[in-house]
Write an enzyme that holds these catalytic residues in place. Structure first.
Site, PDB file in Angstrom:
ATOM      1  N   SER A  67       0.861  -1.188   0.000  1.00 47.69           N
ATOM      2  CA  SER A  67       0.000   0.000   0.000  1.00 47.69           C
ATOM      3  C   SER A  67       0.889   1.226   0.000  1.00 47.69           C
ATOM      4  O   SER A  67       2.066   1.160   0.403  1.00 47.69           O
ATOM      5  CB  SER A  67      -0.886   0.005   1.246  1.00 47.69           C
ATOM      6  OG  SER A  67      -1.502   1.274   1.441  1.00 47.69           O
ATOM      7  N   TYR A 117      -2.319  -0.741  10.232  1.00 48.05           N
ATOM      8  CA  TYR A 117      -2.320  -1.011   8.792  1.00 48.05           C
ATOM      9  C   TYR A 117      -0.938  -0.734   8.189  1.00 48.05           C
ATOM     10  O   TYR A 117      -0.395  -1.542   7.428  1.00 48.05           O
ATOM     11  CB  TYR A 117      -3.383  -0.153   8.118  1.00 48.05           C
ATOM     12  CG  TYR A 117      -3.551  -0.398   6.641  1.00 48.05           C
ATOM     13  CD1 TYR A 117      -4.149  -1.568   6.170  1.00 48.05           C
ATOM     14  CD2 TYR A 117      -3.127   0.534   5.703  1.00 48.05           C
ATOM     15  CE1 TYR A 117      -4.313  -1.798   4.813  1.00 48.05           C
ATOM     16  CE2 TYR A 117      -3.285   0.321   4.342  1.00 48.05           C
ATOM     17  CZ  TYR A 117      -3.885  -0.843   3.904  1.00 48.05           C
ATOM     18  OH  TYR A 117      -4.039  -1.064   2.548  1.00 48.05           O
TER      19      TYR A 117
END
Length: 320
Positions: free
Chosen positions: A143, A156
């Site tokens: 990501s 995350y």
């Protein structure tokens, strides 16, 4: 890999979103695609789409956080389909909120799925490829959070940053065995990822309304997952080391490398506690929450994109 026409490819989290887009793109390159997802029903949907387009695919139920199940899955794939030429570790979830308030169970779950599952996927299938001796390609979906240190995204970002660095390290290690490693930092894609979210300090109603609004917004603002899938497979074909997929990811990657202090400072302001306090004052008001719910209901949703995430009863090893 030269002349990139994989015979067998494995994609985890392939029941929807980027995973489905990658699976379709690999099938278009004549691969027999092993479609793995914790939700067998969505995996079957992907298989049906691929077969309708003349491709070959098989659906498997798999919780990538269950390492013994992942190892058994890999052995089943080898026995029934052969050692895969391409493995895409894609499955992921979101956990956010103030780090000190994140429940330990949520922290363990996101690390198991977003980080350890990718490490084990590379370890298990990488070993198969090395033993076979003819190379292969490992693809890990990270990501832009890997290089964007924003507040409230700690759980995350931890996993995504680790996956990016791990992938680059593994790439150097496996190069002598002709096994390539590509890590992808997508940016905004029209997927179901917000539906997996758990956010510390927010109520269940607040989280559900946020999920609904984000999913609908992403269907309009995000890249079509089929387009993302084609770009990712093309990057794997040329053994690209790091793929920042969308413009915001491309810019963020380069700015973070060239100006790390600027990146940290900007994200501190954008996600700072001052804005968080204003947000809390609003969302904690019942009338604001009701207005947000009505707005989320009225938001249109782009047609033609499969974006739901509805986990069903998980049966390890179930496949079609």
């Amino acid at each position: 890999m030269t002349n990139f026409h994989p015979r067998v490819a494995v994609v985890t989290g392939a029941g929807s979103g980027i995973g489905r887009g990658i699976a379709k793109a690999l099938a278009q390159r004549d691969a027999s695609v092993i479609v793995a997802d914790i939700n067998l029903a969505t995996a079957l949907d992907t298989v049906e789409v691929i077969r309708a387009q003349g491709g070959s695919a098989h659906a498997y139920a798999l919780d990538v956080a269950d390492t013994p199940a992942l190892e058994a899955f890999a052995e089943t794939v080898r026995a029934e389909h052969g050692v895969p030429d391409v493995v895409v570790n894609n499955a992921g979830i979101i956990v956010g909120g103030p780090f000190l308030d994140v429940p330990l169970e949520d922290l363990r779950r996101i690390i198991d799925i977003n980080m350890m599952a990718m490490i084990h996927g590379c370890r298990i299938f990488g070993a198969q490829m090395a033993e076979r001796g003819t190379g292969g390609q490992l693809v890990n979906i990270a990501s832009m959070a890997a290089f964007a240190p924003a507040r409230l995204t700690g759980p995350y970002s931890i996993g995504k940053a680790a996956v990016k660095h791990f992938s680059e390290t593994l790439r150097a290690e496996l190069a002598a065995q002709h096994i390539g490693v590509t890590v992808v930092c997508p940016g905004l894609i029209a997927t179901n990822l917000p539906a997996t979210a758990a956010v510390a300090t927010l109520t269940g109603d607040q989280v559900e309304i946020g999920k609904k609004a984000m999913i609908k917004a992403m269907t309009y603002l995000g890249m079509d997952p089929d387009k993302a899938g084609r770009k990712i497979v093309a990057a794997a074909a040329r053994n690209q080391a790091v793929l920042p997929l969308r413009p915001e990811s491309w810019v963020g990657y380069r700015v973070a490398r060239a100006f790390p202090n600027l990146t940290r400072g900007a994200l501190r302001v954008i996600t700072g506690p001052e804005l968080e306090r204003v947000g809390r004052l609003l969302i904690d008001r019942p009338e604001v929450l009701r207005a947000a719910e009505r707005l989320a209901e009225r938001l249109p949703q782009r047609e033609g994109l499969q974006t739901y995430w509805e986990p069903t009863a998980y049966e390890p090893g179930a496949h079609v």
